[in-house]
Design a protein around this motif. Structure first.
Motif, PDB file in Angstrom:
ATOM      1  N   HIS A  96      -3.253  -1.338  10.576  1.00  0.00           N
ATOM      2  CA  HIS A  96      -2.079  -2.193  10.500  1.00  0.00           C
ATOM      3  C   HIS A  96      -2.389  -3.573   9.920  1.00  0.00           C
ATOM      4  O   HIS A  96      -1.467  -4.295   9.540  1.00  0.00           O
ATOM      5  N   LYS A 138       4.823   5.290  15.760  1.00  0.00           N
ATOM      6  CA  LYS A 138       4.703   4.081  14.939  1.00  0.00           C
ATOM      7  C   LYS A 138       4.066   4.393  13.591  1.00  0.00           C
ATOM      8  O   LYS A 138       4.517   3.921  12.548  1.00  0.00           O
ATOM      9  N   TRP A 139       3.014   5.227  13.612  1.00  0.00           N
ATOM     10  CA  TRP A 139       2.356   5.585  12.355  1.00  0.00           C
ATOM     11  C   TRP A 139       3.281   6.430  11.496  1.00  0.00           C
ATOM     12  O   TRP A 139       3.352   6.267  10.285  1.00  0.00           O
ATOM     13  N   GLU A 193       6.493   6.426  11.445  1.00  0.00           N
ATOM     14  CA  GLU A 193       7.598   5.620  10.928  1.00  0.00           C
ATOM     15  C   GLU A 193       7.159   4.737   9.765  1.00  0.00           C
ATOM     16  O   GLU A 193       7.898   4.557   8.793  1.00  0.00           O
ATOM     17  N   GLU A 194       5.969   4.179   9.856  1.00  0.00           N
ATOM     18  CA  GLU A 194       5.540   3.175   8.884  1.00  0.00           C
ATOM     19  C   GLU A 194       4.848   3.765   7.662  1.00  0.00           C
ATOM     20  O   GLU A 194       4.804   3.127   6.610  1.00  0.00           O
ATOM     21  N   TYR A 195       4.302   4.973   7.778  1.00  0.00           N
ATOM     22  CA  TYR A 195       3.465   5.509   6.708  1.00  0.00           C
ATOM     23  C   TYR A 195       3.857   6.939   6.332  1.00  0.00           C
ATOM     24  O   TYR A 195       4.384   7.696   7.144  1.00  0.00           O
ATOM     25  N   LYS A 218       7.154   4.315   0.789  1.00  0.00           N
ATOM     26  CA  LYS A 218       6.557   3.880   2.050  1.00  0.00           C
ATOM     27  C   LYS A 218       5.061   3.721   1.815  1.00  0.00           C
ATOM     28  O   LYS A 218       4.507   4.332   0.903  1.00  0.00           O
ATOM     29  N   ARG A 219       4.438   2.909   2.643  1.00  0.00           N
ATOM     30  CA  ARG A 219       3.000   2.751   2.524  1.00  0.00           C
ATOM     31  C   ARG A 219       2.318   4.079   2.871  1.00  0.00           C
ATOM     32  O   ARG A 219       2.772   4.823   3.735  1.00  0.00           O
TER      33      ARG A 219
END
Length: 382
Positions: free
Chosen positions: A34, A61-62, A64-66, A153-154
């Protein structure tokens, strides 16, 4: 979630409630990612590095973000193999998640776009190309990194057994990958591996392209107390019981190797009836059953070794952890030919991943077999 019949899971994704500990390691790895740090994660084989990565990948969380991708390159032998594995994993991971990203993949990776097939019902591209379809792997790899940089997305890319790239015939593979990764602004990378001596050189020698480019994590064994508590709780959950001393016996035998302990507990759990006690005798029978099941494989593997490496392998297995293996005392104790022959055999066993090494409190190297089950079988049979 599917019904769990045995809480000691030894394959596939492990639900969080059956994943043992690694709380601190999860926090450290998450913090690195992060904060935009690439990570090299080293651990002896089957100590739990792949499981740790998979565990982190499953956290909301992972997800959602990646976009998260996991590629195991142990079986690859060239840049073309690597490019194919990376391209296929990215495509197959995104296919059920984003039609837009799949279409972008086909448009961006132009060197192989003509090889895609299309599903006649959905109209979606299918990854049908063969390894031979990648005619210029360097060019295709550059296109894949271009695509990663354009993702909406990343991206988080974990490459397992990363040390395999040193065995590729292309001599500049580390420099090629380092250049692409350095200029990839939309992705973070986890480089995982079990041949620590190779990864340490790759990432810590100033002369190597990946020098000082990552945060370093070394995964150690789960503590005995935590693993014992984990086993006792899951036996109890299924109305079974096990002696704490039996769990500790397995832990000491395999020096905290996660896979071996889980395999033994999986078999011992299955051998224990509801409301009954799993004793050390049952645990010992489980271990013997596992070794018997794999005996033919062990014999076949050992038959591939020439005499001197085989003799050294047996000596190291008998020691458990062997230090000063080129010393006159070690050579005489195990009737080896000479210190120089041991040195040559040691290099071969390390290169072929028969053995690995750790360090004792004094920083002295200690060699041990990479497969603790094989080590136990050798101890019983030689």
């Amino acid at each position: 979630m599917a019904t769990i019949n045995n809480p000691f899971i030894i394959k596939g994704a492990i639900p969080a409630e059956y994943f043992c500990d690694r709380v601190k390691e999860t926090e450290i790895l998450t913090n690195h990612i992060h904060n935009g740090r690439n990570v090299v994660l080293t651990a002896p084989r089957r100590i739990g590095k792949t499981g740790l990565i998979a565990h982190c990948f499953q956290t909301p969380k992972w997800e959602e973000e990646y976009y998260v991708f996991f590629i195991d390159i142990l079986e690859t032998s060239s840049l073309r193999d690597l490019t194919f594995a990376l391209g296929r994993q990215i495509f197959e991971t995104l296919k059920p998640k984003s039609k837009q990203m799949v279409d972008l993949f086909v448009q961006t990776v132009r060197s192989i776009s003509g090889e895609f097939g299309y599903d006649i019902l959905t109209g979606m591209p299918k990854f049908t190309l063969s390894l031979g379809a990648i005619r210029n792997p360097e060019y295709t790899l550059a296109e894949i990194f271009e695509y990663i940089n354009q993702a909406d997305k990343r991206c988080l890319i974990a490459i397992d057994e990363f040390q395999q790239i040193v065995h590729y015939p292309e001599k500049n593979i580390e420099a090629i990958l380092r250049t692409h990764i350095q200029h990839c602004t939309n992705a973070d990378f986890i480089f995982a591996g079990s041949e620590r001596h190779i990864l340490e050189e790759m990432f810590n020698l100033p002369s190597r392209p990946f020098y000082a480019s990552t945060a370093n994590m070394n995964l150690e064994a789960i503590s005995q107390d935590i693993y014992t508590e984990f086993v006792l709780a899951h036996f109890q959950e299924f109305n079974k019981h096990i002696e704490a001393t039996s769990v500790e016996y397995v832990y000491r035998m395999f020096d905290g190797n996660t896979y071996c302990m889980q395999k033994v507990m999986n078999v011992a759990f299955a051998m224990t009836e509801e409301n009954e006690l799993c004793t050390q005798a049952i645990v010992e029978q489980a271990i013997n059953d596992i070794l018997s099941e794999n005996e033919r494989n062990y014999k076949n593997r050992l038959s591939l070794l020439t005499p001197k490496p085989k003799e050294l392998l047996i000596a190291i297995a008998k020691e458990g952890k062997a230090s000063r293996v080129t010393s006159g005392d070690f050579v005489r104790r195990y009737h080896l030919t000479s210190s120089s022959s041991v040195q040559s055999a040691l290099k071969q066993l390390l290169a072929d991943d028969w053995i690995t090494y750790t360090a004792n409190e004094q920083g002295q190297k200690q060699y041990l077999l990479s497969d603790p089950f094989l080590s136990r079988w050798v101890q019983q049979n030689f």
